[in-house]
Enzyme design. Sequence first.
Site, PDB file in Angstrom:
ATOM      1  N   HIS A   1      -0.649  -6.276 -11.052  1.00 17.10           N
ATOM      2  CA  HIS A   1      -1.363  -5.655  -9.938  1.00 17.10           C
ATOM      3  C   HIS A   1      -2.160  -4.441 -10.430  1.00 17.10           C
ATOM      4  O   HIS A   1      -3.339  -4.285 -10.094  1.00 17.10           O
ATOM      5  CB  HIS A   1      -0.364  -5.236  -8.845  1.00 17.10           C
ATOM      6  CG  HIS A   1      -0.984  -4.427  -7.747  1.00 17.10           C
ATOM      7  ND1 HIS A   1      -1.527  -5.002  -6.623  1.00 17.10           N
ATOM      8  CD2 HIS A   1      -1.150  -3.091  -7.617  1.00 17.10           C
ATOM      9  CE1 HIS A   1      -2.005  -4.046  -5.841  1.00 17.10           C
ATOM     10  NE2 HIS A   1      -1.785  -2.871  -6.421  1.00 17.10           N
ATOM     11  N   GLU A   2      -1.519  -3.602 -11.224  1.00 15.19           N
ATOM     12  CA  GLU A   2      -2.218  -2.417 -11.747  1.00 15.19           C
ATOM     13  C   GLU A   2      -3.351  -2.830 -12.694  1.00 15.19           C
ATOM     14  O   GLU A   2      -4.404  -2.197 -12.715  1.00 15.19           O
ATOM     15  CB  GLU A   2      -1.242  -1.458 -12.419  1.00 15.19           C
ATOM     16  CG  GLU A   2      -0.179  -0.900 -11.477  1.00 15.19           C
ATOM     17  CD  GLU A   2      -0.719  -0.295 -10.190  1.00 15.19           C
ATOM     18  OE1 GLU A   2      -1.859   0.213 -10.184  1.00 15.19           O
ATOM     19  OE2 GLU A   2       0.000  -0.337  -9.177  1.00 15.19           O
TER      20      GLU A   2
ATOM     21  N   HIS B   1      -6.420  -3.516 -10.777  1.00 17.92           N
ATOM     22  CA  HIS B   1      -7.253  -2.340 -10.493  1.00 17.92           C
ATOM     23  C   HIS B   1      -8.172  -2.018 -11.671  1.00 17.92           C
ATOM     24  O   HIS B   1      -9.330  -1.634 -11.480  1.00 17.92           O
ATOM     25  CB  HIS B   1      -6.391  -1.122 -10.166  1.00 17.92           C
ATOM     26  CG  HIS B   1      -5.719  -1.194  -8.827  1.00 17.92           C
ATOM     27  ND1 HIS B   1      -6.393  -1.446  -7.654  1.00 17.92           N
ATOM     28  CD2 HIS B   1      -4.413  -1.038  -8.481  1.00 17.92           C
ATOM     29  CE1 HIS B   1      -5.546  -1.436  -6.643  1.00 17.92           C
ATOM     30  NE2 HIS B   1      -4.327  -1.197  -7.117  1.00 17.92           N
TER      31      HIS B   1
ATOM     32  N   HIS C   1     -12.224  -1.932 -11.613  1.00 16.37           N
ATOM     33  CA  HIS C   1     -13.014  -0.819 -12.144  1.00 16.37           C
ATOM     34  C   HIS C   1     -14.066  -1.333 -13.129  1.00 16.37           C
ATOM     35  O   HIS C   1     -15.239  -0.943 -13.060  1.00 16.37           O
ATOM     36  CB  HIS C   1     -12.083   0.196 -12.809  1.00 16.37           C
ATOM     37  CG  HIS C   1     -12.767   1.425 -13.286  1.00 16.37           C
ATOM     38  ND1 HIS C   1     -12.383   2.067 -14.426  1.00 16.37           N
ATOM     39  CD2 HIS C   1     -13.821   2.130 -12.803  1.00 16.37           C
ATOM     40  CE1 HIS C   1     -13.154   3.118 -14.612  1.00 16.37           C
ATOM     41  NE2 HIS C   1     -14.035   3.180 -13.647  1.00 16.37           N
TER      42      HIS C   1
END
Length: 176
Positions: free
Chosen positions: A43-44, A47, A51
């Site tokens: 999940h991270e 991100h 980006h």
Amino acid sequence: SDVQVISTAGQLTDHYNPTYKTINLSESVYHQRNAAAAAVAAHECGHAVQHAQAYSWLTMRSSIVPMVGVASKLSNFVIMIGLILSASGSVLGNSLFLLGILLFATTTIFSFITLPVEFDASNRALVWLKNKNMVTDQELEGAKDALKWAASTYVVAALGSLATLMYFISIFLNRR
């Protein structure tokens, strides 16, 4: 390729930092080898991919972070001062109360902009876990469930913020 994965102290400290391009994983996620840890880490990573790809919702959220930081620090203080002063019929008090409401509205908008960012990161994580055969089918279902409940906390926070904003607005309108 330019993102670093690091371990951070504490629990529930997992996050992606776009300024430093770091995926910060809590010690338990960083050191464990199970489906839940893989889901959080993926999940991270989602991100970080957002980006890198200039995902519009993340870009929008990132652009208002400084304003939200100021608004979140000042809104409750300005609302309280405005309420106290407006209790005596002060025009300044009503103006401050309205300013506090507008500051709080900024944080509410931010919480709603966060929703597509979080859901997208979770969707990216699940696709990656499945396509790379990182987890079994049963573990994938558990990862889906865990990420769904994690995303639900953002939904509840946004709805709670909206309810509070509506409450402040109703107080303001009833004082006029």
